[in-house]
Design a protein around this motif. Structure first.
Motif, PDB file in Angstrom:
ATOM      1  N   ARG A  30       0.841  -1.198   0.000  1.00 12.63           N
ATOM      2  CA  ARG A  30       0.000   0.000   0.000  1.00 12.63           C
ATOM      3  C   ARG A  30       0.879   1.252   0.000  1.00 12.63           C
ATOM      4  NH1 ARG A  30      -1.503   2.770   4.304  1.00 12.63           N
ATOM      5  NH2 ARG A  30      -1.172   0.996   5.687  1.00 12.63           N
ATOM      6  N   ALA A  31       1.923   1.253   0.813  1.00 14.14           N
ATOM      7  CA  ALA A  31       2.835   2.398   0.867  1.00 14.14           C
ATOM      8  C   ALA A  31       3.544   2.584  -0.474  1.00 14.14           C
ATOM      9  CB  ALA A  31       3.848   2.216   1.996  1.00 14.14           C
ATOM     10  N   ARG A  32       3.963   1.490  -1.092  1.00 18.47           N
ATOM     11  CA  ARG A  32       4.630   1.564  -2.394  1.00 18.47           C
ATOM     12  C   ARG A  32       3.681   2.129  -3.439  1.00 18.47           C
ATOM     13  NH1 ARG A  32       4.421   0.137  -7.065  1.00 18.47           N
ATOM     14  NH2 ARG A  32       2.636  -1.206  -6.665  1.00 18.47           N
ATOM     15  N   ALA A  33       2.437   1.657  -3.427  1.00 16.38           N
ATOM     16  CA  ALA A  33       1.452   2.121  -4.404  1.00 16.38           C
ATOM     17  C   ALA A  33       1.155   3.612  -4.218  1.00 16.38           C
ATOM     18  CB  ALA A  33       0.166   1.300  -4.289  1.00 16.38           C
ATOM     19  N   TRP A  34       1.086   4.098  -2.977  1.00 17.70           N
ATOM     20  CA  TRP A  34       0.875   5.526  -2.728  1.00 17.70           C
ATOM     21  C   TRP A  34       2.032   6.346  -3.257  1.00 17.70           C
ATOM     22  CZ3 TRP A  34      -3.237   8.216  -1.976  1.00 17.70           C
ATOM     23  CH2 TRP A  34      -4.346   7.650  -1.335  1.00 17.70           C
ATOM     24  N   ARG A  35       3.276   5.851  -3.035  1.00 15.88           N
ATOM     25  CA  ARG A  35       4.444   6.577  -3.565  1.00 15.88           C
ATOM     26  C   ARG A  35       4.386   6.635  -5.088  1.00 15.88           C
ATOM     27  NH1 ARG A  35       6.953   3.472   0.332  1.00 15.88           N
ATOM     28  NH2 ARG A  35       7.749   2.046  -1.252  1.00 15.88           N
ATOM     29  N   GLU A  36       4.032   5.518  -5.702  1.00  6.54           N
ATOM     30  CA  GLU A  36       3.941   5.469  -7.162  1.00  6.54           C
ATOM     31  C   GLU A  36       2.854   6.422  -7.655  1.00  6.54           C
ATOM     32  OE1 GLU A  36       2.102   2.272 -10.048  1.00  6.54           O
ATOM     33  OE2 GLU A  36       4.067   1.604  -9.320  1.00  6.54           O
ATOM     34  N   ALA A  37       1.715   6.429  -6.994  1.00  2.52           N
ATOM     35  CA  ALA A  37       0.617   7.317  -7.388  1.00  2.52           C
ATOM     36  C   ALA A  37       1.035   8.777  -7.257  1.00  2.52           C
ATOM     37  CB  ALA A  37      -0.620   7.031  -6.541  1.00  2.52           C
ATOM     38  N   ALA A  38       1.770   9.109  -6.213  1.00  2.00           N
ATOM     39  CA  ALA A  38       2.244  10.484  -6.043  1.00  2.00           C
ATOM     40  C   ALA A  38       3.209  10.864  -7.167  1.00  2.00           C
ATOM     41  CB  ALA A  38       2.919  10.643  -4.682  1.00  2.00           C
ATOM     42  N   GLU A  39       4.094   9.959  -7.542  1.00  2.00           N
ATOM     43  CA  GLU A  39       5.035  10.228  -8.630  1.00  2.00           C
ATOM     44  C   GLU A  39       4.307  10.416  -9.956  1.00  2.00           C
ATOM     45  OE1 GLU A  39       7.865   7.028  -8.692  1.00  2.00           O
ATOM     46  OE2 GLU A  39       8.530   7.446  -6.643  1.00  2.00           O
ATOM     47  N   VAL A  40       3.351   9.548 -10.239  1.00  2.00           N
ATOM     48  CA  VAL A  40       2.597   9.650 -11.494  1.00  2.00           C
ATOM     49  C   VAL A  40       1.781  10.929 -11.516  1.00  2.00           C
ATOM     50  CG1 VAL A  40       0.713   8.583 -12.826  1.00  2.00           C
ATOM     51  CG2 VAL A  40       2.566   7.167 -11.921  1.00  2.00           C
ATOM     52  N   THR A  41       1.197  11.286 -10.393  1.00  2.00           N
ATOM     53  CA  THR A  41       0.423  12.525 -10.303  1.00  2.00           C
ATOM     54  C   THR A  41       1.314  13.737 -10.569  1.00  2.00           C
ATOM     55  OG1 THR A  41      -1.127  11.517  -8.752  1.00  2.00           O
ATOM     56  CG2 THR A  41      -1.042  13.923  -8.787  1.00  2.00           C
TER      57      THR A  41
END
Length: 56
Positions: A30-41
């Motif tokens: 979940r933490a990894r996915a949030w970091r990825e989502a922040a980068e993509v955003t």
């Protein structure tokens, strides 16, 4: 019931150990996915900003 007490305790402790590992894995993903989502955003925001600044 007393004759199975040690077996049941060991099985329950094993279960708790395994479910704890599972939840830690889920939390890490979940933490990894949030970091990825922040980068993509952020990348998408930069893309939109570049479009806004680009000449027509």
């Amino acid at each position: 019931m007393r004759e199975f007490e040690d077996l049941l305790r060991a099985e329950f402790e094993h279960y708790l150990s395994e479910v704890t590992l599972y939840f830690r894995c889920i939390d890490a993903e979940r933490a990894r996915a949030w970091r990825e989502a922040a980068e993509v955003t952020a990348q998408y925001g930069a893309f939109l900003e570049a479009l806004r600044r680009a000449p027509p």
